[in-house]
Design a protein around this motif. Sequence first.
Motif, PDB file in Angstrom:
ATOM      1  N   ASN A  53       1.412 -22.071  -6.466  1.00  0.00           N
ATOM      2  CA  ASN A  53       1.343 -20.633  -6.686  1.00  0.00           C
ATOM      3  C   ASN A  53       2.697 -19.965  -6.854  1.00  0.00           C
ATOM      4  OD1 ASN A  53      -1.636 -19.697  -6.419  1.00  0.00           O
ATOM      5  ND2 ASN A  53      -1.377 -21.271  -4.865  1.00  0.00           N
ATOM      6  N   ARG A  54       3.701 -20.722  -7.281  1.00  0.00           N
ATOM      7  CA  ARG A  54       5.017 -20.153  -7.513  1.00  0.00           C
ATOM      8  C   ARG A  54       4.976 -19.001  -8.520  1.00  0.00           C
ATOM      9  NH1 ARG A  54       8.264 -25.461  -9.023  1.00  0.00           N
ATOM     10  NH2 ARG A  54       6.189 -25.930  -9.818  1.00  0.00           N
TER      11      ARG A  54
ATOM     12  N   GLN B 163       2.527 -16.294  -1.840  1.00  0.00           N
ATOM     13  CA  GLN B 163       2.349 -17.742  -1.903  1.00  0.00           C
ATOM     14  C   GLN B 163       1.836 -18.298  -0.581  1.00  0.00           C
ATOM     15  OE1 GLN B 163       6.445 -17.956  -3.930  1.00  0.00           O
ATOM     16  NE2 GLN B 163       5.664 -20.019  -4.079  1.00  0.00           N
TER      17      GLN B 163
END
Lengths: 232, 303
Positions: A53-54, B163
């Motif tokens: 999920n960068r 994140q």
Amino acid sequence: MISLIGILIVVLGLAKGYNTLAVVASAGVVTGLVAGMGIVDILETLGNAFVTNRYMSLFILTLPAIGLAEKHGLREQAAHLIGKIRGASAGRIIILYQVIRTVVAAFGLRLGGHPTFVRPLIAPMAEGAADKDAGQLDTRKQELVRAHSAASENYGNFFGQNIFVAAGGLLLIKGVLTELGYEVDLLTMAKYSIPAGIIAVVLGALQMTLLDKRLRASTSQNQDTVSRGGAR
Amino acid sequence: MITLEMIYVITGLLLVLFAIGTLKDKAHKARISSAIFWGLYAVTFIFGKQLPGWLSGLAVIVMVVLAGMGKVVPGSIKDAPVEKREERAKLLRNKLFIPTLTIPIVTFLIAQFTDLGALIGLGIGSIAAAVAAVLVTKDSVGNTNQEGRRLLDSIGTVAILPQLLAALGALFAAAGVGEVVAKLVSGIVPANSVLAAVIAYAGGMALFTIIMGNAFAAFAVITAGIGVPLVIVAHGADPNIIAPLAMTAGYCGTLVTPMAANFNIVPAALLEMKDKYGVIKTQLVVAIPLFIAHIFLMYWLAF
């Protein structure tokens, strides 16, 4: 049922005001443990998801450009520009942005508006307009204007995006329903996402009209006025 | 060809520059620990794909510990004084918008006319914007880095929250949290009420989105656990109509949860707001009536 303990940790931890990162990480680790995962497994899941999920943090790349422009008066110029328009108010600017943002989203443009538009342009413009329209901006009013600016970006983004026939959300829906054995059509789903988009704009317009009323009605009791442009 | 991985590496390199700047900032109150934080973050960007998952996970835990102990704080760069900014604004005027507008314009052009996609477009647009900013303001590249660091410092450690929440979501999924929630909700719904089923589906979506911070993550679980059995099968709802409405009902949940950090918490930090929940509180006013509207839309349109 015990797997829900992670949710409890998040709710209690955030309510008590503990450091958000620590709360979330603890909730994750505990959830993994009660699910029978070993520490290495947990770290593995954590690390992989973090790296996958960068893309969520790519806004960091925009910071040098925006920071430099701000140093040279970007927000001041935005406020100045708005000051030249007659009849501009914070509420009107914000609702106009929400409409534009909804339409742009409905055409499939993914913009990431918070660092690109709200911080450098919309919020300072709204603050500049509020300053002129509703009297000198104090900290409380500034907070209000900023919160509403950010909100309009979310309203426009969330409820405009599924009007686009190839929206990520619609593709996900199609994928999930196909797995579950149902055939669905992207165009039909996009059409049925229009009512929510319209209602979101209407509700947003009401909220922004209320904002203008609140800004004009309150007089600045304390001497805590803020310099134009909204800098800290 | 430019790949997304390259954009991540560039982001990581930028973070390395920020970490170095932090180390060199003599007046910084916690320069070593802060530099370690941003340095580790840089490592996850640059080497994320190569490193074994648990090592990235370990780096994240170290970052969280540093942040939790209050060891990551902003540096000593201050905003330029107002008078200076106004003076420069008078000189540069609308040219100041060029770097800002470069980002969305280039992102759009690349997403529309090449097959690189919006994310790579954003990366290229940001770099182009930085170049444009230097050209327009005639300031130095070093200062560009400084100003970027100033902004990132003001956002703070919360930058990694989106994140981290995605990671929490993965752990929730591994633990089957979604199935438990769906079972609980469907257990209390009376079998013959269409309205109750609709409320359960929309409510389940909103609730689980609030928990996960992400309606996409909620959709599969809630649709499988509640939407299909209780609404589509039991009462014959048209999936083409009820499904997108369920998704946007979930988005109503996104508006009010701190778990959707990149929409609600990071922007509050980005706007330097005093109340980190200020955006959420404002959005509650619209989220609630909008959610109720969804119940009506689903009830009237989908059957």
